[in-house]
Motif scaffolding. Structure first.
Motif, PDB file in Angstrom:
ATOM      1  N   GLY A 124       0.833  -1.203   0.000  1.00 38.24           N
ATOM      2  CA  GLY A 124       0.000   0.000   0.000  1.00 38.24           C
ATOM      3  C   GLY A 124       0.864   1.249   0.000  1.00 38.24           C
ATOM      4  O   GLY A 124       0.611   2.207  -0.739  1.00 38.24           O
ATOM      5  N   LEU A 125       1.917   1.218   0.835  1.00 38.28           N
ATOM      6  CA  LEU A 125       2.814   2.363   0.918  1.00 38.28           C
ATOM      7  C   LEU A 125       3.548   2.578  -0.397  1.00 38.28           C
ATOM      8  O   LEU A 125       3.746   3.707  -0.835  1.00 38.28           O
ATOM      9  CB  LEU A 125       3.834   2.155   2.044  1.00 38.28           C
ATOM     10  N   GLU A 126       3.929   1.448  -1.020  1.00 39.90           N
ATOM     11  CA  GLU A 126       4.637   1.561  -2.295  1.00 39.90           C
ATOM     12  C   GLU A 126       3.763   2.217  -3.342  1.00 39.90           C
ATOM     13  O   GLU A 126       4.220   3.041  -4.131  1.00 39.90           O
ATOM     14  CB  GLU A 126       5.102   0.176  -2.774  1.00 39.90           C
ATOM     15  N   LYS A 127       2.459   1.832  -3.323  1.00 32.22           N
ATOM     16  CA  LYS A 127       1.540   2.446  -4.271  1.00 32.22           C
ATOM     17  C   LYS A 127       1.431   3.943  -4.027  1.00 32.22           C
ATOM     18  O   LYS A 127       1.437   4.741  -4.950  1.00 32.22           O
ATOM     19  CB  LYS A 127       0.153   1.796  -4.141  1.00 32.22           C
ATOM     20  N   GLN A 128       1.334   4.293  -2.725  1.00 36.40           N
ATOM     21  CA  GLN A 128       1.233   5.712  -2.395  1.00 36.40           C
ATOM     22  C   GLN A 128       2.494   6.463  -2.802  1.00 36.40           C
ATOM     23  O   GLN A 128       2.433   7.574  -3.312  1.00 36.40           O
ATOM     24  CB  GLN A 128       0.997   5.884  -0.904  1.00 36.40           C
ATOM     25  N   LEU A 129       3.629   5.784  -2.565  1.00 39.19           N
ATOM     26  CA  LEU A 129       4.898   6.406  -2.917  1.00 39.19           C
ATOM     27  C   LEU A 129       4.969   6.661  -4.425  1.00 39.19           C
ATOM     28  O   LEU A 129       5.390   7.725  -4.868  1.00 39.19           O
ATOM     29  CB  LEU A 129       6.052   5.505  -2.484  1.00 39.19           C
ATOM     30  N   ALA A 130       4.507   5.651  -5.196  1.00 41.16           N
ATOM     31  CA  ALA A 130       4.518   5.799  -6.648  1.00 41.16           C
ATOM     32  C   ALA A 130       3.644   6.987  -7.057  1.00 41.16           C
ATOM     33  O   ALA A 130       4.002   7.769  -7.933  1.00 41.16           O
ATOM     34  CB  ALA A 130       4.032   4.516  -7.307  1.00 41.16           C
ATOM     35  N   LEU A 131       2.502   7.110  -6.374  1.00 37.25           N
ATOM     36  CA  LEU A 131       1.585   8.204  -6.673  1.00 37.25           C
ATOM     37  C   LEU A 131       2.235   9.545  -6.351  1.00 37.25           C
ATOM     38  O   LEU A 131       2.218  10.478  -7.148  1.00 37.25           O
ATOM     39  CB  LEU A 131       0.306   8.019  -5.851  1.00 37.25           C
ATOM     40  N   VAL A 132       2.863   9.601  -5.164  1.00 40.65           N
ATOM     41  CA  VAL A 132       3.508  10.846  -4.742  1.00 40.65           C
ATOM     42  C   VAL A 132       4.675  11.183  -5.675  1.00 40.65           C
ATOM     43  O   VAL A 132       4.837  12.340  -6.075  1.00 40.65           O
ATOM     44  CB  VAL A 132       3.980  10.749  -3.269  1.00 40.65           C
ATOM     45  N   SER A 133       5.454  10.149  -6.045  1.00 38.20           N
ATOM     46  CA  SER A 133       6.577  10.402  -6.969  1.00 38.20           C
ATOM     47  C   SER A 133       6.048  10.935  -8.297  1.00 38.20           C
ATOM     48  O   SER A 133       6.643  11.838  -8.879  1.00 38.20           O
ATOM     49  CB  SER A 133       7.365   9.124  -7.244  1.00 38.20           C
ATOM     50  N   GLY A 134       4.936  10.342  -8.752  1.00 39.39           N
ATOM     51  CA  GLY A 134       4.326  10.808  -9.999  1.00 39.39           C
ATOM     52  C   GLY A 134       3.904  12.260  -9.886  1.00 39.39           C
ATOM     53  O   GLY A 134       4.124  13.068 -10.782  1.00 39.39           O
ATOM     54  N   GLN A 135       3.320  12.588  -8.723  1.00 39.96           N
ATOM     55  CA  GLN A 135       2.864  13.965  -8.535  1.00 39.96           C
ATOM     56  C   GLN A 135       4.043  14.932  -8.438  1.00 39.96           C
ATOM     57  O   GLN A 135       3.976  16.047  -8.938  1.00 39.96           O
ATOM     58  CB  GLN A 135       1.991  14.048  -7.280  1.00 39.96           C
ATOM     59  N   LYS A 136       5.120  14.455  -7.816  1.00 43.84           N
ATOM     60  CA  LYS A 136       6.308  15.306  -7.703  1.00 43.84           C
ATOM     61  C   LYS A 136       6.855  15.592  -9.099  1.00 43.84           C
ATOM     62  O   LYS A 136       7.214  16.712  -9.424  1.00 43.84           O
ATOM     63  CB  LYS A 136       7.364  14.604  -6.849  1.00 43.84           C
ATOM     64  N   LYS A 137       6.862  14.529  -9.933  1.00 43.64           N
ATOM     65  CA  LYS A 137       7.346  14.667 -11.297  1.00 43.64           C
ATOM     66  C   LYS A 137       6.490  15.691 -12.051  1.00 43.64           C
ATOM     67  O   LYS A 137       7.010  16.540 -12.762  1.00 43.64           O
ATOM     68  CB  LYS A 137       7.276  13.292 -11.974  1.00 43.64           C
ATOM     69  N   GLN A 138       5.158  15.600 -11.831  1.00 43.71           N
ATOM     70  CA  GLN A 138       4.273  16.527 -12.521  1.00 43.71           C
ATOM     71  C   GLN A 138       4.488  17.952 -12.032  1.00 43.71           C
ATOM     72  O   GLN A 138       4.443  18.902 -12.802  1.00 43.71           O
ATOM     73  CB  GLN A 138       2.821  16.098 -12.322  1.00 43.71           C
ATOM     74  N   GLY A 335      -4.594   6.489 -14.425  1.00 44.78           N
ATOM     75  CA  GLY A 335      -3.791   5.286 -14.170  1.00 44.78           C
ATOM     76  C   GLY A 335      -3.225   4.607 -15.408  1.00 44.78           C
ATOM     77  O   GLY A 335      -2.733   3.494 -15.328  1.00 44.78           O
ATOM     78  N   GLY A 336      -3.302   5.248 -16.561  1.00 46.93           N
ATOM     79  CA  GLY A 336      -2.716   4.677 -17.772  1.00 46.93           C
ATOM     80  C   GLY A 336      -1.278   5.144 -17.946  1.00 46.93           C
ATOM     81  O   GLY A 336      -0.764   5.910 -17.141  1.00 46.93           O
TER      82      GLY A 336
END
Lengths: 357, 134
Positions: A124-138, A335-336
């Motif tokens: 779950g944390l990894e998923k959140q981390l991926a989301l946060v990393s994606g948002q940071k990138k954006q 999510g694509g």
């Protein structure tokens, strides 16, 4: 008959059982029986299959068979599902004995269940981390857009304004003022694009529709008919595997349109454009591939920039550098993903991961 | 103030090209302004005049965000060509970027004299020329 020599295991809290060569319980201490939610008396003398129907299909049974036949020792972590649907985890150690196989078992359910909870939390944390990393990138992309794309025209306006004020003649002043118009329009356009992209990202309720790849593709081809004819392009599509999707319609239309338009824009002058669109499923997702034989992009140099706003790689008068940026934003919002592979002068393939099968 | 023979402007923005050329010509301190719309055009020019030292510019104003070949990619190629020039060329990055990461990266490249943030007003250009002469 219980052989006297195993009696010594009776009081142990570790489970001990001896399976004979015909897979009957030859000896079982109460701890081992309790692991199987049974009693020693109920098991002794019976075959494993009689006591636990279906056990012959399990890897555990295979493992015991292997020990039995090859006379070798082994370890096995067994997830045992009881008839009431509950389950436990048992760490088994087994070795050949004269009678058959001796199995020592430890109930590790408690540790294992904690591990599973932990694994769940980690994933779950990894998923959140991926989301946060994606948002940071954006967010970084946006800083980039503001620092480069918005400040470019703004600095031109600042300079023009400076020149309007210091103009020597009325004629020159008017010239400088007239030059402001296209810069303001450009700034406005960039601003709209930025707003558009931001809206996509924070839009919490994107409307999903029952859509069809074939319909979106035909729509795009109709809209681009003029250019397609002028280019003498040959466009093939094959959506036999997947055409119907549950996907936001305006996104799908936009993705297909932009990828076809891109292929037309960056076609090679040396050969007529051949464009293939096809869908398939892989790893539980539906994919769309758009493959052309156009100019291609040097990905070694440009891989990190290709989906950025206003990044263009060809000296093309209509290259705007917005389409791919927007597609990526729209896909990521739901999510694509979109990936590209390309070779200069050979062609480009965009691989779009749409939604789950 | 020292006069400059040739100045190279590498930038894809046509409004910037026009305005900066105008600012530069108003100072009457530069004889020739050569304009390139992206890094590749400039690199091709440098390659085409190899050995003709007098055709090389004295000053280069380089933008970062450009199509085809951006400023960073240009610098990579430029650094390779530099030993063949046998001439000291003063190169400024002139960008609308205010991203600190761009400035740090620019200053880490020894071929880059400085990082100038657009717009290049007459005053700013004069101060650049002043630095060059001293």
């Amino acid at each position: 008959m219980i052989q006297e020599r195993f009696k010594i295991f009776d009081p142990l809290i570790e489970g001990i059982q001896v399976i004979d060569r015909s897979f009957r319980y030859h000896y079982v201490n109460e701890a081992a029986a309790a692991h199987g939610k049974s009693t020693a008396a109920a098991l002794l003398g019976k075959t494993m299959i009689e006591c636990y129907p279906g056990i012959e299909q399990t890897p555990l049974y295979e493992k015991i068979k292997e020990c039995m036949q090859l006379r070798i020792r082994g370890k096995f972590l067994n997830r045992f599902v009881f008839s009431d649907g509950s389950h436990g985890f048992f760490d088994l150690r087994m070795g050949p004995v004269e009678e058959g196989v001796l199995i020592m078992s430890f109930d590790v359910s408690e540790q294992k269940n904690k591990e599973l909870v932990l694994e769940d939390k980690i994933s779950g944390l990894e998923k959140q981390l991926a989301l946060v990393s994606g948002q940071k990138k954006q967010l970084e992309d946006f800083c980039h857009i503001i620092a480069h794309n918005m400040r470019g025209p703004l600095s031109n306006l600042l300079l023009l304004n400076n020149m309007v004020q210091s103009a020597d003649s009325e004629e020159e002043r008017m010239l400088m003022i007239s030059k402001q118009k296209p810069v303001i329009d450009f700034l406005n356009e960039t601003f709209d694009e930025l707003v558009n992209a931001t809206t996509v990202m924070i839009d919490p309720e994107i409307k999903f529709d029952q859509v069809s790849l074939e319909r979106s593709t035909k729509k795009a081809i109709t809209l681009l008919q003029g250019t397609i004819m002028e280019a003498g392009a040959q466009i093939n599509f094959d959506f036999k595997q997947h055409s119907d999707l549950y996907f936001p319609e305006k996104y799908l239309d936009n993705i297909v349109f932009n990828l076809i338009e891109n292929a037309l824009k960056y076609r090679s002058p040396e050969r007529p454009l051949k464009l293939d669109l096809y869908s398939y499923s892989k790893d539980g997702h539906i994919y769309l591939d758009v493959k052309d034989n156009g100019l291609g992009i040097d990905l070694v140099k440009h891989a990190s920039k290709i989906f950025r706003l206003r990044k263009t790689f060809h000296a093309h008068p209509h290259a705007r550098g917005f389409g791919l940026f927007q597609i990526k934003n729209q896909l990521e919002a739901i999510g694509g993903t979109i990936e590209v592979s390309s070779l200069p002068n050979v062609g480009t393939t965009f691989t779009v991961r749409l939604n789950k099968v | 103030m020292r006069k400059i023979n040739t100045l190279c402007l590498i930038d894809d923005d046509s409004v910037y090209q026009y305005l900066t050329t105008k600012v530069i010509s108003e100072t009457k301190l530069v004889d020739l302004v050569k304009v390139f719309s992206n890094g590749l055009e400039a690199i091709e020019f440098f390659k085409s005049i190899e050995g003709e030292r007098e055709k090389l510019p004295d000053v280069i104003l380089l933008d970062l965000t450009m199509p085809v070949m951006d400023g960073w990619d240009f610098l990579e190629e430029y650094v390779k060509l530099q030993p063949t020039f046998k001439k000291r060329i003063i190169l400024y990055i002139v960008s609308s970027s205010i991203a600190p990461s761009d400035m740090i990266r620019a200053r880490s490249i020894s071929a880059v004299c400085d990082f100038v943030v657009k717009p290049v007003t007459k005053d700013k250009f004069l101060s650049i020329l002043k630095t060059i002469s001293t």
